[in-house]
Design an enzyme around this catalytic site. Sequence first.
Site, mmCIF file in Angstrom:
data_model
loop_
_atom_site.group_PDB
_atom_site.id
_atom_site.type_symbol
_atom_site.label_atom_id
_atom_site.label_comp_id
_atom_site.label_asym_id
_atom_site.label_seq_id
_atom_site.Cartn_x
_atom_site.Cartn_y
_atom_site.Cartn_z
ATOM 1 C CG ASP A 74 -1.798 1.204 1.317
ATOM 2 O OD1 ASP A 74 -2.661 1.373 0.441
ATOM 3 O OD2 ASP A 74 -1.621 1.986 2.272
ATOM 4 C CB VAL A 108 4.750 -4.884 4.601
ATOM 5 C CG1 VAL A 108 5.588 -4.843 3.323
ATOM 6 C CG2 VAL A 108 5.626 -4.569 5.805
ATOM 7 C CD GLU A 109 1.177 -9.097 2.443
ATOM 8 O OE1 GLU A 109 0.416 -9.548 1.567
ATOM 9 O OE2 GLU A 109 1.635 -9.793 3.375
ATOM 10 C CG MET A 110 -3.673 -5.419 0.803
ATOM 11 S SD MET A 110 -5.054 -6.496 0.385
ATOM 12 C CE MET A 110 -6.096 -5.354 -0.483
#
Length: 275
Positions: free
Chosen positions: A29, A71-73
Amino acid sequence: MSLTGNNSCNSCHNLNTYGVDNLPTSPGDLGQNGERNSPTTLNAALHTSQFWDGRMKDVEEQAGGPVLNPVEMNMPSEKDVEKRLSEIDLYKQLFAEAYPGDKNPFTYTNMRNAIGVFERQLLTPSRFDAYMKGDKSALTLQEKKGMLSFTLIGCISCHNGPLLGGNQMQRFGVHKPYWEATGSEKHDKGLAEQTDDEFDNYMFKVPSLRNIDKTHPYFHDGSVSDLSEAVKIMAEVQLDYKMNKDEVKNVVAFLESLTGEVPAQYKVNPLAITE
């Protein structure tokens, strides 16, 4: 579904490119990359566990992980996800239809289950399946030679079952440290990073080989981009066997016969369905 709206599940698992983004690791993201390669979502529902370290049991459980991963969404909480979903007009209609018995259908569990139901449709039968069902003309002579080498060399000891993988954990680097062959900068310990158990060092889920020629780069860190090179590395590192050029070509040809097609209806933008 990401905090800034920059990312969806399809960002890393693009159904137009066989459920991957063809990057070694994927930007989240905020633009920060994760540490492991994004595996394909195609046929993933048939795996016995999810993620490279096998830490989640099925696609429904897995679907909830990346959404809250910073770290992702990067969504702050389950409640924030539920609020986001409830504010989207299309979802107001679809969630009500999908969960007619729920007073409030916008729950994190319902989101995970909906994604799981969708992923369970992402199956890609191939020419190999036709061959296994009795159509001996479905594979070329070279592909059959490759299948024989694949079996005799020992690849099938780990890459077996309906998906040719996805059903067990194995140590990556049986005969030599994997990073000596892959050039990996980080020495990822795999499952041991979850369990802190030395016995689990370098244990990773054996990936499925379906659509493998489309889902490069390879290995848990996306360190190798060429399929032929990946095949040679696996034979050397896991089986202590050096394949000759013909064996590599034939095995790669066999692996290409495992490529199927994503069902067309699942590559359509949901907005187009309701318009």
